[in-house]
Motif scaffolding. Sequence first.
Motif, PDB file in Angstrom:
ATOM      1  N   UNK A 213       0.812  -1.216   0.000  1.00 18.74           N
ATOM      2  CA  UNK A 213       0.000   0.000   0.000  1.00 18.74           C
ATOM      3  C   UNK A 213       0.844   1.263   0.000  1.00 18.74           C
ATOM      4  N   UNK A 214       1.936   1.252   0.757  1.00 16.25           N
ATOM      5  CA  UNK A 214       2.777   2.446   0.856  1.00 16.25           C
ATOM      6  C   UNK A 214       3.469   2.733  -0.473  1.00 16.25           C
ATOM      7  N   UNK A 215       3.978   1.699  -1.145  1.00 11.31           N
ATOM      8  CA  UNK A 215       4.664   1.961  -2.410  1.00 11.31           C
ATOM      9  C   UNK A 215       3.674   2.476  -3.450  1.00 11.31           C
ATOM     10  N   UNK A 216       2.433   1.998  -3.413  1.00 12.69           N
ATOM     11  CA  UNK A 216       1.413   2.511  -4.329  1.00 12.69           C
ATOM     12  C   UNK A 216       1.128   3.981  -4.038  1.00 12.69           C
ATOM     13  N   UNK A 217       0.996   4.311  -2.757  1.00 11.27           N
ATOM     14  CA  UNK A 217       0.731   5.704  -2.381  1.00 11.27           C
ATOM     15  C   UNK A 217       1.913   6.607  -2.709  1.00 11.27           C
ATOM     16  N   UNK A 218       3.103   6.075  -2.573  1.00 12.69           N
ATOM     17  CA  UNK A 218       4.316   6.842  -2.894  1.00 12.69           C
ATOM     18  C   UNK A 218       4.319   7.213  -4.380  1.00 12.69           C
ATOM     19  N   UNK A 219       3.983   6.245  -5.221  1.00  9.33           N
ATOM     20  CA  UNK A 219       3.925   6.513  -6.662  1.00  9.33           C
ATOM     21  C   UNK A 219       2.783   7.471  -6.972  1.00  9.33           C
ATOM     22  N   UNK A 220       1.626   7.267  -6.346  1.00  8.51           N
ATOM     23  CA  UNK A 220       0.473   8.151  -6.584  1.00  8.51           C
ATOM     24  C   UNK A 220       0.805   9.596  -6.239  1.00  8.51           C
TER      25      UNK A 220
END
Length: 333
Positions: A213-220
């Motif tokens: 979830x964090x890596x997705x949010x980081x990219x977003x």
Amino acid sequence: MTDARPLGTDEATFIAAARSGDTARFALITEPHRRELQVHCYRMLANYEDAQDMTQETFLRAWHKRESFKGHAALRTWLYRIATNVCLDFLEKRHDRTPVPAELADSELGYLQPFPDRMLPEDPQESVVARETIELAFIVAVQRLPPRQRAVFVLRDVLGWPAPKAADALELTVASVTSALQRARATMREQLPGPRLDWRSPATHELSKDERGVVKSYIDAHERNDLDGLISLLRDDLRFAMLPDPGTVTRTAGDAVDGWISGGLFQHGHDDWRGIPTTVNRMPAAALYLRAPGTPDYRLFAIAALRVVDGKIAELTGFDVTGKPWLDLPPAL
């Protein structure tokens, strides 16, 4: 050097290939060991490209020394012995690879590169690719050790070799190996925080739900040009480094963000991002692509390896890959 075991099929086949001088048979027998030997060399050297080169050198030496293999040890053991000494020879010749003093920040380890998970062994032994022994913090800590002490530590505590076997591989006495291991363990405990001292315990491999979830949010956050969203993902005690640039280590989120802003992050020229989630060193990571003004493509810019603690980024290690094909990632989007 002996594993006290009967001659196995691999060993018998290797001996037959060695006697016949058949390079094709030799390659067929040794190639299945390439990936785990590459991981081994990476732990010794902390550089993915050097690990590839030294693995190839291992196979060349094995070919030239093939007639010395009598099957008293497993073929895998024999190859590890050669790979270890190949790395020690490399370190002896490279004056820029002396042990990293503990007082220096990790940014001084300019040769550190991430290891692509896609290159890990497909059917690994647990000790070879335990997440706890391939994460970046562990790899950096190993670089604090003198080369021969480093080799002892990797053979004994990572691969689980008994002291006599490690001593034979390194042409040391058992007493010397035992002493070197004690010193290495003490250094590693000084370098790694408490929760990460369990490198000899059962290992984890898979990313957690929080990490994904964090890596997705980081990219977003990058793709939305959202600095506040990025800040919300960071722990206050964030440790940040951008390699290979010296002097980039910061130890608070505030200092990291100040550096990003002064460097123009999310400002003109650094405000049109795309990202791909990936993994390196068994860690969540983002491959970041930047489109420069007036250009049609997003070009590979950086790889950000993240260590996530309680749903927040505790460590962020960036690798500048501008203009470099890396990790089999597309160079442009």
